[in-house]
Design a protein around this motif. Structure first.
Motif, PDB file in Angstrom:
ATOM      1  N   MET A 199       0.836  -1.199   0.000  1.00 56.07           N
ATOM      2  CA  MET A 199       0.000   0.000   0.000  1.00 56.07           C
ATOM      3  C   MET A 199       0.870   1.248   0.000  1.00 56.07           C
ATOM      4  SD  MET A 199      -3.101  -0.908   2.641  1.00 56.07           S
ATOM      5  CE  MET A 199      -3.945   0.632   2.317  1.00 56.07           C
ATOM      6  N   VAL A 200       0.404   2.268  -0.667  1.00 54.05           N
ATOM      7  CA  VAL A 200       1.128   3.539  -0.709  1.00 54.05           C
ATOM      8  C   VAL A 200       1.189   4.114   0.711  1.00 54.05           C
ATOM      9  CG1 VAL A 200       1.117   5.898  -1.613  1.00 54.05           C
ATOM     10  CG2 VAL A 200       0.435   3.988  -3.081  1.00 54.05           C
ATOM     11  N   ARG A 201       2.360   4.604   1.095  1.00 55.53           N
ATOM     12  CA  ARG A 201       2.541   5.167   2.442  1.00 55.53           C
ATOM     13  C   ARG A 201       2.727   6.673   2.343  1.00 55.53           C
ATOM     14  NH1 ARG A 201       6.944   0.792   4.755  1.00 55.53           N
ATOM     15  NH2 ARG A 201       5.808  -1.060   4.108  1.00 55.53           N
ATOM     16  N   VAL A 202       1.939   7.376   3.116  1.00 60.03           N
ATOM     17  CA  VAL A 202       1.985   8.838   3.152  1.00 60.03           C
ATOM     18  C   VAL A 202       2.359   9.257   4.567  1.00 60.03           C
ATOM     19  CG1 VAL A 202       0.667  10.970   2.843  1.00 60.03           C
ATOM     20  CG2 VAL A 202       0.208   8.989   1.374  1.00 60.03           C
ATOM     21  N   ALA A 203       3.384  10.100   4.714  1.00 56.37           N
ATOM     22  CA  ALA A 203       3.826  10.527   6.041  1.00 56.37           C
ATOM     23  C   ALA A 203       3.618  12.028   6.217  1.00 56.37           C
ATOM     24  CB  ALA A 203       5.301  10.179   6.253  1.00 56.37           C
ATOM     25  N   LEU A 204       3.030  12.386   7.357  1.00 58.62           N
ATOM     26  CA  LEU A 204       2.908  13.789   7.725  1.00 58.62           C
ATOM     27  C   LEU A 204       4.201  14.223   8.409  1.00 58.62           C
ATOM     28  CD1 LEU A 204      -0.667  13.621   9.270  1.00 58.62           C
ATOM     29  CD2 LEU A 204      -0.076  14.935   7.253  1.00 58.62           C
ATOM     30  N   LEU A 249      -1.894   4.261   3.422  1.00 59.96           N
ATOM     31  CA  LEU A 249      -1.582   4.369   4.845  1.00 59.96           C
ATOM     32  C   LEU A 249      -1.038   5.759   5.145  1.00 59.96           C
ATOM     33  CD1 LEU A 249       0.176   0.927   5.392  1.00 59.96           C
ATOM     34  CD2 LEU A 249      -2.137   1.556   6.079  1.00 59.96           C
ATOM     35  N   MET A 250      -1.569   6.388   6.183  1.00 62.38           N
ATOM     36  CA  MET A 250      -1.077   7.702   6.590  1.00 62.38           C
ATOM     37  C   MET A 250      -0.416   7.612   7.954  1.00 62.38           C
ATOM     38  SD  MET A 250      -3.068  11.363   6.842  1.00 62.38           S
ATOM     39  CE  MET A 250      -2.933  11.698   5.095  1.00 62.38           C
ATOM     40  N   THR A 271      11.402   5.755  14.450  1.00 62.65           N
ATOM     41  CA  THR A 271      10.264   6.623  14.171  1.00 62.65           C
ATOM     42  C   THR A 271      10.496   7.351  12.851  1.00 62.65           C
ATOM     43  OG1 THR A 271       9.879   6.973  16.528  1.00 62.65           O
ATOM     44  CG2 THR A 271       8.928   8.586  15.048  1.00 62.65           C
ATOM     45  N   LEU A 272      11.725   7.803  12.643  1.00 59.36           N
ATOM     46  CA  LEU A 272      12.054   8.504  11.405  1.00 59.36           C
ATOM     47  C   LEU A 272      12.105   7.550  10.215  1.00 59.36           C
ATOM     48  CD1 LEU A 272      14.772  10.911  12.844  1.00 59.36           C
ATOM     49  CD2 LEU A 272      12.426  11.477  12.229  1.00 59.36           C
ATOM     50  N   ASP A 273      12.251   6.240  10.489  1.00 58.04           N
ATOM     51  CA  ASP A 273      12.193   5.261   9.406  1.00 58.04           C
ATOM     52  C   ASP A 273      10.839   5.304   8.691  1.00 58.04           C
ATOM     53  OD1 ASP A 273      14.744   4.312   9.576  1.00 58.04           O
ATOM     54  OD2 ASP A 273      14.258   2.563  10.808  1.00 58.04           O
ATOM     55  N   GLU A 274       9.799   5.671   9.433  1.00 58.73           N
ATOM     56  CA  GLU A 274       8.474   5.801   8.810  1.00 58.73           C
ATOM     57  C   GLU A 274       8.504   6.882   7.729  1.00 58.73           C
ATOM     58  OE1 GLU A 274       5.861   4.012   9.201  1.00 58.73           O
ATOM     59  OE2 GLU A 274       6.183   2.910  11.064  1.00 58.73           O
ATOM     60  N   VAL A 275       9.303   7.911   7.969  1.00 58.49           N
ATOM     61  CA  VAL A 275       9.458   8.973   6.967  1.00 58.49           C
ATOM     62  C   VAL A 275      10.320   8.477   5.817  1.00 58.49           C
ATOM     63  CG1 VAL A 275      10.300  11.318   6.546  1.00 58.49           C
ATOM     64  CG2 VAL A 275       9.229  10.755   8.737  1.00 58.49           C
ATOM     65  N   ARG A 276      11.406   7.778   6.154  1.00 66.44           N
ATOM     66  CA  ARG A 276      12.316   7.262   5.124  1.00 66.44           C
ATOM     67  C   ARG A 276      11.594   6.322   4.159  1.00 66.44           C
ATOM     68  NH1 ARG A 276      15.775   6.363   9.613  1.00 66.44           N
ATOM     69  NH2 ARG A 276      17.474   7.872   9.757  1.00 66.44           N
ATOM     70  N   GLU A 277      10.680   5.515   4.690  1.00 65.28           N
ATOM     71  CA  GLU A 277      10.026   4.505   3.863  1.00 65.28           C
ATOM     72  C   GLU A 277       8.729   4.991   3.240  1.00 65.28           C
ATOM     73  OE1 GLU A 277       9.756   0.668   5.656  1.00 65.28           O
ATOM     74  OE2 GLU A 277      11.750   0.771   6.533  1.00 65.28           O
ATOM     75  N   ALA A 278       8.376   6.241   3.496  1.00 65.40           N
ATOM     76  CA  ALA A 278       7.138   6.786   2.920  1.00 65.40           C
ATOM     77  C   ALA A 278       7.309   7.016   1.420  1.00 65.40           C
ATOM     78  CB  ALA A 278       6.778   8.093   3.614  1.00 65.40           C
ATOM     79  N   ASP A 279       6.198   6.876   0.689  1.00 67.09           N
ATOM     80  CA  ASP A 279       6.203   7.136  -0.753  1.00 67.09           C
ATOM     81  C   ASP A 279       5.912   8.605  -1.045  1.00 67.09           C
ATOM     82  OD1 ASP A 279       6.408   4.292  -1.641  1.00 67.09           O
ATOM     83  OD2 ASP A 279       4.502   4.155  -0.569  1.00 67.09           O
ATOM     84  N   LEU A 280       5.200   9.246  -0.117  1.00 70.93           N
ATOM     85  CA  LEU A 280       4.789  10.638  -0.312  1.00 70.93           C
ATOM     86  C   LEU A 280       4.846  11.357   1.031  1.00 70.93           C
ATOM     87  CD1 LEU A 280       3.351  12.971  -1.909  1.00 70.93           C
ATOM     88  CD2 LEU A 280       1.178  11.848  -1.336  1.00 70.93           C
TER      89      LEU A 280
END
Length: 406
Positions: A199-204, A249-250, A271-280
């Motif tokens: 699934m596409v991952r979007v990070a705020l 996923l957001m 926690t920052l890995d969530e940003v690294r692995e985000a698509d957008l």
């Protein structure tokens, strides 16, 4: 009759400098932010001391004469804590304490203390404990020689209470144990991320207190903790969101801040890995803040550090309901018009031309322009989705699989 106890805030004094790299306006802005940090930690900043220097004094941060002024004030006003707006070296900390004879904190200690307050989960608490131990290690001499002054309050939470009388070897052992615990949790979280499929991952992402959690609540219809304080959110929250007919996923991540302690960047790696692995990335900005462009730059610096600056990004300018601008009279021929004089429409046009229209202006609190926001997110997620699932073309049509108009 039960007598109510009055909760009094801890009185603090703030100390900053004006240097060749930090002019008066910048110094004031940093001290304003430091005061907000103090308020978030449960304190009350009652006085500021600022000194002009070429650079901070290597031994005492500010001059000894100015330190004597600070001492006179804290002695006469019963101040228990003095907070400096930069990270102090162990030597500076010891020298300043000898002169002021009171509890001394710096910006890093204050941020670590707020993180200690905000950490809810075992994972967040472990991350904060590691950062505090790493910061404490070179400063143990100071802790050993001033046990009589440790009376709790701001800056004294977390491992500082239990590890204060230990030696370096025990703290190093503690750091090793915490790192091992984090490695175990990191592996579990990596498995969780893997189990989310393709699934596409979007990070705020964004500066602290810009409204990321509020936006998360609106878009995902969930109840993520949101508050008008710095670092209201520490634990990463992931929600499944569906816009039109595309699920993704957001992730709501910890807010960034200028002069973010390096210990925290290291401890919050996963926690920052969530940003690294985000698509957008959705880079949320508080447009009502007078120096929001500095906030943007600060976030971009951290994104560069974690190798995430080149990801597809939508700039989300939030809090348009609070935006104010300075006005210039028609007959004023002297004042030069700058961005602080722009109307909201002028600011929109300016930023849209700067970043190729990859931006949107909203109020997450009042839900203004949310349809425009959703449309832009949908278009960007769809573009990633089509590359990942080229055979699901019906997802991007105006019609569903049964031929019904969406």
């Amino acid at each position: 009759m039960i007598e109510e106890k009055k909760v009094t805030s801890e009185k603090t004094v703030l100390v900053g400098v004006i240097t060749q790299h930090q002019d008066e306006a910048k110094s004031t802005e940093y001290l304003d932010e430091l005061e907000f940090l103090v308020t978030t930690a449960g304190g009350n900043a009652v006085k500021r001391f600022v000194q002009k220097l070429e650079k901070p004094h290597p031994k005492t941060f500010i001059g000894t004469g100015k330190l004597e002024d600070v001492k006179a004030y804290i002695d006469s006003h019963d101040i228990g804590t003095v907070i400096f707006d930069d990270e102090l070296s162990p030597a500076q900390l010891r020298n300043i304490e000898k002169i002021l004879d009171t509890k001394i904190l710096d910006r890093t200690t204050l941020i670590l203390d707020i993180f200690a307050q905000r950490a809810e989960t075992s994972y967040a608490r472990t991350q904060v404990a590691l950062a505090q131990c790493q910061y404490m290690l070179p400063r143990l001499t100071k802790l050993w020689s001033h046990l009589d002054k440790q009376k709790g309050g701001i800056g004294m939470r977390g491992p500082g209470e239990t590890e204060i009388e230990t030696d370096r070897r025990i703290v190093r052992d503690q750091i090793a144990l915490l790192k091992k615990k984090l490695e175990t949790i990191d592996k579990q979280m990596a498995v969780q991320r893997k189990n989310r499929g393709k699934m596409v991952r979007v990070a705020l992402v964004g500066y602290t207190n810009v409204g990321k959690s509020t936006l998360m609540n609106v878009i995902s219809k969930s109840e993520v903790f949101a508050e008008d304080k710095l670092f209201a959110t520490l634990d990463t929250t992931v929600r499944k969101v569906v816009i039109k007919n595309i699920p993704f996923l957001m992730t709501d991540t910890v807010g960034f801040i200028r002069k973010l302690p390096t210990q925290l960047v290291e401890s919050f790696k996963s926690t920052l890995d969530e940003v690294r692995e985000a698509d957008l990335l959705l880079h949320v900005v508080d447009i009502s803040h007078p120096t929001f462009e500095d906030h943007i730059n600060s976030v971009n610096v951290i994104l560069e550090e974690i190798e995430s600056a080149n990801k597809p990004t939508l700039m989300v300018f939030n809090k348009i309901d609070s935006y104010k601008h300075d006005t210039i009279d028609d007959d004023d021929l002297v004042t030069e018009k700058t961005e602080k004089h722009f109307t909201l429409d002028e600011l929109k046009n300016s930023w849209m031309s700067k970043i190729d229209d990859e931006c949107v202006f909203i109020s997450a609190l009042n839900k203004d322009n949310m349809e425009d926001f959703k449309e832009k997110v949908f278009d960007m997620v769809r573009e990633i989705h089509t590359k990942r699932f080229p055979y699901n073309n019906y997802l991007y049509s105006e019609y569903d699989q049964d031929g019904n108009k969406i």
